[in-house]
Design a protein around this motif. Sequence first.
Motif, PDB file in Angstrom:
ATOM      1  N   ARG A  85       0.836  -1.207   0.000  1.00  0.00           N
ATOM      2  CA  ARG A  85       0.000   0.000   0.000  1.00  0.00           C
ATOM      3  C   ARG A  85       0.868   1.253   0.000  1.00  0.00           C
ATOM      4  O   ARG A  85       0.561   2.227  -0.680  1.00  0.00           O
ATOM      5  N   LEU A  86       1.939   1.221   0.781  1.00  0.00           N
ATOM      6  CA  LEU A  86       2.833   2.379   0.860  1.00  0.00           C
ATOM      7  C   LEU A  86       3.395   2.709  -0.514  1.00  0.00           C
ATOM      8  O   LEU A  86       3.387   3.861  -0.946  1.00  0.00           O
ATOM      9  N   ARG A  87       3.878   1.702  -1.216  1.00  0.00           N
ATOM     10  CA  ARG A  87       4.423   1.932  -2.558  1.00  0.00           C
ATOM     11  C   ARG A  87       3.360   2.480  -3.496  1.00  0.00           C
ATOM     12  O   ARG A  87       3.628   3.402  -4.269  1.00  0.00           O
ATOM     13  N   ALA A  88       2.160   1.935  -3.424  1.00  0.00           N
ATOM     14  CA  ALA A  88       1.079   2.395  -4.304  1.00  0.00           C
ATOM     15  C   ALA A  88       0.756   3.869  -4.056  1.00  0.00           C
ATOM     16  O   ALA A  88       0.571   4.633  -5.014  1.00  0.00           O
ATOM     17  N   VAL A  89       0.723   4.262  -2.812  1.00  0.00           N
ATOM     18  CA  VAL A  89       0.405   5.655  -2.488  1.00  0.00           C
ATOM     19  C   VAL A  89       1.518   6.590  -2.951  1.00  0.00           C
ATOM     20  O   VAL A  89       1.250   7.666  -3.480  1.00  0.00           O
ATOM     21  N   LEU A  90       2.745   6.184  -2.755  1.00  0.00           N
ATOM     22  CA  LEU A  90       3.867   7.063  -3.087  1.00  0.00           C
ATOM     23  C   LEU A  90       4.180   7.124  -4.578  1.00  0.00           C
ATOM     24  O   LEU A  90       4.894   8.026  -5.008  1.00  0.00           O
ATOM     25  N   THR A  91       3.658   6.182  -5.362  1.00  0.00           N
ATOM     26  CA  THR A  91       3.964   6.181  -6.789  1.00  0.00           C
ATOM     27  C   THR A  91       2.757   6.519  -7.657  1.00  0.00           C
ATOM     28  O   THR A  91       2.807   6.344  -8.870  1.00  0.00           O
ATOM     29  N   ARG A  92       1.696   7.019  -7.050  1.00  0.00           N
ATOM     30  CA  ARG A  92       0.534   7.444  -7.843  1.00  0.00           C
ATOM     31  C   ARG A  92       0.906   8.617  -8.718  1.00  0.00           C
ATOM     32  O   ARG A  92       1.705   9.460  -8.352  1.00  0.00           O
ATOM     33  N   ARG A  93       0.281   8.664  -9.869  1.00  0.00           N
ATOM     34  CA  ARG A  93       0.511   9.796 -10.787  1.00  0.00           C
ATOM     35  C   ARG A  93      -0.718  10.620 -10.905  1.00  0.00           C
ATOM     36  O   ARG A  93      -1.785  10.334 -10.819  1.00  0.00           O
TER      37      ARG A  93
END
Length: 47
Positions: free
Chosen positions: A39-47
């Motif tokens: 989840r952390l990666r998904a939030v930080l890599t959203r465009r």
Amino acid sequence: MEADLAKEYGVDLWDPAILARPWPGIRTMIFSLLDSPTRLRAVLTRR
């Protein structure tokens, strides 16, 4: 981040045994969450 740590490593950040651990080990686990589909990666890599 708490949910990801619990899911990936079984870490409960509020457990006294975890709180007594040195910070660098916890920090390493947090940074490693960025290398996994978390989840952390998904939030930080959203465009």
